[in-house]
Enzyme design. Sequence first.
Site, PDB file in Angstrom:
ATOM      1  N   GLY A 182     -34.359  18.982  93.405  1.00  0.00           N
ATOM      2  CA  GLY A 182     -34.397  19.938  92.290  1.00  0.00           C
ATOM      3  C   GLY A 182     -34.131  19.283  90.946  1.00  0.00           C
ATOM      4  O   GLY A 182     -33.798  18.102  90.847  1.00  0.00           O
TER       5      GLY A 182
ATOM      6  N   TYR B  64     -18.949  21.982  80.846  1.00  0.00           N
ATOM      7  CA  TYR B  64     -18.315  21.858  79.533  1.00  0.00           C
ATOM      8  C   TYR B  64     -16.913  21.265  79.657  1.00  0.00           C
ATOM      9  O   TYR B  64     -16.432  20.605  78.753  1.00  0.00           O
ATOM     10  CB  TYR B  64     -18.319  23.204  78.784  1.00  0.00           C
ATOM     11  CG  TYR B  64     -19.522  23.232  77.862  1.00  0.00           C
ATOM     12  CD1 TYR B  64     -20.796  23.138  78.399  1.00  0.00           C
ATOM     13  CD2 TYR B  64     -19.383  23.252  76.478  1.00  0.00           C
ATOM     14  CE1 TYR B  64     -21.909  23.063  77.599  1.00  0.00           C
ATOM     15  CE2 TYR B  64     -20.491  23.180  75.659  1.00  0.00           C
ATOM     16  CZ  TYR B  64     -21.740  23.086  76.217  1.00  0.00           C
ATOM     17  OH  TYR B  64     -22.852  22.994  75.414  1.00  0.00           O
TER      18      TYR B  64
ATOM     19  N   LYS C  65     -16.853  17.549  79.132  1.00  0.00           N
ATOM     20  CA  LYS C  65     -17.275  16.952  77.851  1.00  0.00           C
ATOM     21  C   LYS C  65     -16.070  16.317  77.165  1.00  0.00           C
ATOM     22  O   LYS C  65     -14.968  16.875  77.158  1.00  0.00           O
ATOM     23  CB  LYS C  65     -17.915  18.012  76.954  1.00  0.00           C
ATOM     24  CG  LYS C  65     -19.267  18.470  77.509  1.00  0.00           C
ATOM     25  CD  LYS C  65     -20.081  19.219  76.499  1.00  0.00           C
ATOM     26  CE  LYS C  65     -21.344  19.781  77.121  1.00  0.00           C
ATOM     27  NZ  LYS C  65     -22.499  18.907  77.042  1.00  0.00           N
TER      28      LYS C  65
ATOM     29  N   HIS D  27     -19.034  28.526  79.712  1.00  0.00           N
ATOM     30  CA  HIS D  27     -18.758  27.369  78.848  1.00  0.00           C
ATOM     31  C   HIS D  27     -17.893  27.740  77.630  1.00  0.00           C
ATOM     32  O   HIS D  27     -16.893  27.105  77.343  1.00  0.00           O
ATOM     33  CB  HIS D  27     -20.057  26.744  78.350  1.00  0.00           C
ATOM     34  CG  HIS D  27     -21.014  26.354  79.441  1.00  0.00           C
ATOM     35  ND1 HIS D  27     -20.604  25.970  80.689  1.00  0.00           N
ATOM     36  CD2 HIS D  27     -22.368  26.278  79.472  1.00  0.00           C
ATOM     37  CE1 HIS D  27     -21.670  25.670  81.435  1.00  0.00           C
ATOM     38  NE2 HIS D  27     -22.751  25.857  80.709  1.00  0.00           N
TER      39      HIS D  27
ATOM     40  N   LYS E  37     -30.403  30.449  71.864  1.00  0.00           N
ATOM     41  CA  LYS E  37     -31.499  29.512  72.158  1.00  0.00           C
ATOM     42  C   LYS E  37     -32.519  29.639  71.041  1.00  0.00           C
ATOM     43  O   LYS E  37     -32.580  30.655  70.355  1.00  0.00           O
ATOM     44  CB  LYS E  37     -32.167  29.896  73.475  1.00  0.00           C
ATOM     45  CG  LYS E  37     -31.212  29.873  74.649  1.00  0.00           C
ATOM     46  CD  LYS E  37     -31.735  29.016  75.762  1.00  0.00           C
ATOM     47  CE  LYS E  37     -30.674  28.744  76.792  1.00  0.00           C
ATOM     48  NZ  LYS E  37     -30.677  27.403  77.310  1.00  0.00           N
TER      49      LYS E  37
ATOM     50  N   ARG F 272     -14.743  26.137  65.003  1.00  0.00           N
ATOM     51  CA  ARG F 272     -14.375  26.161  63.573  1.00  0.00           C
ATOM     52  C   ARG F 272     -13.153  27.056  63.428  1.00  0.00           C
ATOM     53  O   ARG F 272     -13.233  28.269  63.666  1.00  0.00           O
ATOM     54  CB  ARG F 272     -15.549  26.695  62.759  1.00  0.00           C
ATOM     55  CG  ARG F 272     -15.359  26.653  61.256  1.00  0.00           C
ATOM     56  CD  ARG F 272     -16.673  26.978  60.564  1.00  0.00           C
ATOM     57  NE  ARG F 272     -17.662  25.945  60.842  1.00  0.00           N
ATOM     58  CZ  ARG F 272     -17.962  24.935  60.022  1.00  0.00           C
ATOM     59  NH1 ARG F 272     -17.360  24.842  58.865  1.00  0.00           N
ATOM     60  NH2 ARG F 272     -18.854  24.031  60.357  1.00  0.00           N
TER      61      ARG F 272
ATOM     62  N   LYS G 170     -11.244  20.335  56.648  1.00  0.00           N
ATOM     63  CA  LYS G 170     -11.670  20.549  55.263  1.00  0.00           C
ATOM     64  C   LYS G 170     -10.419  20.825  54.429  1.00  0.00           C
ATOM     65  O   LYS G 170      -9.674  21.764  54.706  1.00  0.00           O
ATOM     66  CB  LYS G 170     -12.655  21.707  55.195  1.00  0.00           C
ATOM     67  CG  LYS G 170     -14.036  21.298  55.692  1.00  0.00           C
ATOM     68  CD  LYS G 170     -14.939  22.460  55.954  1.00  0.00           C
ATOM     69  CE  LYS G 170     -15.349  23.192  54.713  1.00  0.00           C
ATOM     70  NZ  LYS G 170     -16.338  24.265  55.040  1.00  0.00           N
TER      71      LYS G 170
ATOM     72  N   THR H  78     -14.649  10.751  63.058  1.00  0.00           N
ATOM     73  CA  THR H  78     -15.979  10.773  63.662  1.00  0.00           C
ATOM     74  C   THR H  78     -15.997   9.693  64.740  1.00  0.00           C
ATOM     75  O   THR H  78     -15.732   8.526  64.453  1.00  0.00           O
ATOM     76  CB  THR H  78     -17.049  10.493  62.588  1.00  0.00           C
ATOM     77  OG1 THR H  78     -17.057  11.595  61.690  1.00  0.00           O
ATOM     78  CG2 THR H  78     -18.430  10.347  63.191  1.00  0.00           C
TER      79      THR H  78
HETATM   80  C1  BG6 Z   1     -26.292  25.219  81.107  1.00  0.00           C
HETATM   81  C2  BG6 Z   1     -27.137  26.404  80.762  1.00  0.00           C
HETATM   82  O1  BG6 Z   1     -25.189  25.610  81.872  1.00  0.00           O
HETATM   83  O2  BG6 Z   1     -25.839  24.613  79.906  1.00  0.00           O
HETATM   84  C3  BG6 Z   1     -28.306  25.997  79.895  1.00  0.00           C
HETATM   85  O3  BG6 Z   1     -27.615  26.983  81.974  1.00  0.00           O
HETATM   86  C4  BG6 Z   1     -27.823  25.243  78.678  1.00  0.00           C
HETATM   87  O4  BG6 Z   1     -29.064  27.117  79.502  1.00  0.00           O
HETATM   88  C5  BG6 Z   1     -26.885  24.122  79.092  1.00  0.00           C
HETATM   89  O5  BG6 Z   1     -28.955  24.701  78.036  1.00  0.00           O
HETATM   90  C6  BG6 Z   1     -26.261  23.461  77.897  1.00  0.00           C
HETATM   91  O6  BG6 Z   1     -25.588  22.310  78.301  1.00  0.00           O
HETATM   92  P1  BG6 Z   1     -25.437  21.092  77.303  1.00  0.00           P
HETATM   93  O7  BG6 Z   1     -24.569  20.131  78.027  1.00  0.00           O
HETATM   94  O8  BG6 Z   1     -26.818  20.573  77.044  1.00  0.00           O
HETATM   95  O9  BG6 Z   1     -24.820  21.639  76.065  1.00  0.00           O
END
Ligand code: BG6
Length: 512
Positions: A31, A194, A197, A255, A349, A359, A391, A411
């Site tokens: 997949g 998330y 990250k 997320h 999207k 923020r 800021k 940064t």
């Molecule tokens: C996924 C969603 O969980 O996260 C997607 O199903 C989305 O729709 C994606 O695009 C975003 O992940 P990233 O890591 O690209 O921000």
Amino acid sequence: MASRSGTVIADASAPLELKENTVIVVLGASGDLAKKKTYPALFGLYRNQFLPKDIRIVGYARTKMDQEEYLRRVRSYIKTPTPEIEQQLDEFCRLCTYVSGQYDKDESFLALTQHMEELEKGRPETHRLFYMALPPSVFAVVSQHLKRCCYPTKGICRVIVEKPFGKDLASSRELQASLAPDWKEDELYRIDHYLGKEMVKNLLILRFGNSFMGATWHRHHIDNVQITFKEPFGTEGRGGYFDEFGIIRDVMQNHLLQVLTLLAMERPVSFSAEDIRDEKVRVLRAMAPIEPKDVIIGQYGRSLDGTKPSYKEDDTVPKDSRCPTFCALVAYVKNERWDGVPFIMKAGKALNEQKTEIRIQFKDVTSGIFKDIPRNELVIRIQPNESVYLKMNSKLPGLSMQTVVTELDLTYRRRFSDLKIPEAYESLILDGLKGDHSNFVRDDELDASWRIFTPLLHYLDDNKDITPMEYPYGSRGPAVLDDFTASYGYRFFDASGYQWPTTSAAPIPNKL
Ligand code: BG6
């Protein structure tokens, strides 16, 4: 450890060990998720020598294909910019094998076990990590077969599950109930990528490792918080999945809510998984369900120049779809620290840019000596270009007393120019191998998060007369968005003309 980026003075990670003698099975190996995320992450870990030397990776899916075709697919999403990496990929591929089988047949899973046993021959113990990169419709049946046919007799067994974990509270509980008889909670790893990250993982350090942050992290100083997720592309062929879920279930309930809980939680007693997750659950339990009056939804139409299609023009989407591709909503955490502070979550999207950021807008300074001085804002950029900047008002150098908005800027590309930021999936798979649950979603956390969103989702599903506002593909979202955020107290200081100087993101050349 010292590097150009600095000396590490404290390591907050849990001292967990990687298990040798492990076989990773990627279920759903043919997949999209496996090709785009799982295998590249596994290769990233291999390349950086984070995988135990004797690791074996078995792909499992219904697609009948030989080893050659399987490896072609594995390679298809892995970039090899140098001959060295190309060679490492060849070595990595030697660790990978493939078994084709059904998702609901004992004999298929017994064949998988036989294959694993071949690979495990001579090993004193056999640890198995099953990564379910599968559609939710087969989660339960696959999980039952894994338990029945593939559970190791002497070794650790772990299962990584991908979202969606249900569509509302009831279906999430149903899914949970179907997994629960076979797997103990500590064997289950629910991925919300998330949480892997880099900047999301930094939130706890930023908040609890800096006393000045702790001192201002309160409704007394913070006026409002925005958590924004923007993508510059539409569903593009993924409409079948997306239309069933919509942006709220796809991105916000998981997320963005995860980010919110890390921002709002109290200091955990330790960095252990349970201490962190206990505090996150407390935040969720202090949140009221989202009220429809605090929500706007949108769906993208064609781009203004007509080159990009509307959501409904996607062939995989029903022509009368009411599915939101954009949502802005406001959540409240009803506790001593946050009462009255709006957490404005925005996700969409087909917008004008790619960006996920937090923020935090502080309250106005005392009036009197200043007429209309901009508020401080702390911006935590999750992606792209990870950064944290504050800021801050300052005197414009010169003979006048004019003020100007400036920034204290961290940064990553500049500050940590010699370090590689791992992909979220690399970090999470490694955690799964080590048995660290900190960045995975616990069952009660999932339940509490669905409780917050379910009434709103049902309200939107049931009221057929509610249609999302159209916004052009490539725009900032529905036209009412700025009025919406302003009505919850966010102040945009147009006159300050402030623009974060993204040019500072370029690496600073070494001075010789
Ligand atoms: C996924 C969603 O969980 O996260 C997607 O199903 C989305 O729709 C994606 O695009 C975003 O992940 P990233 O890591 O690209 O921000």
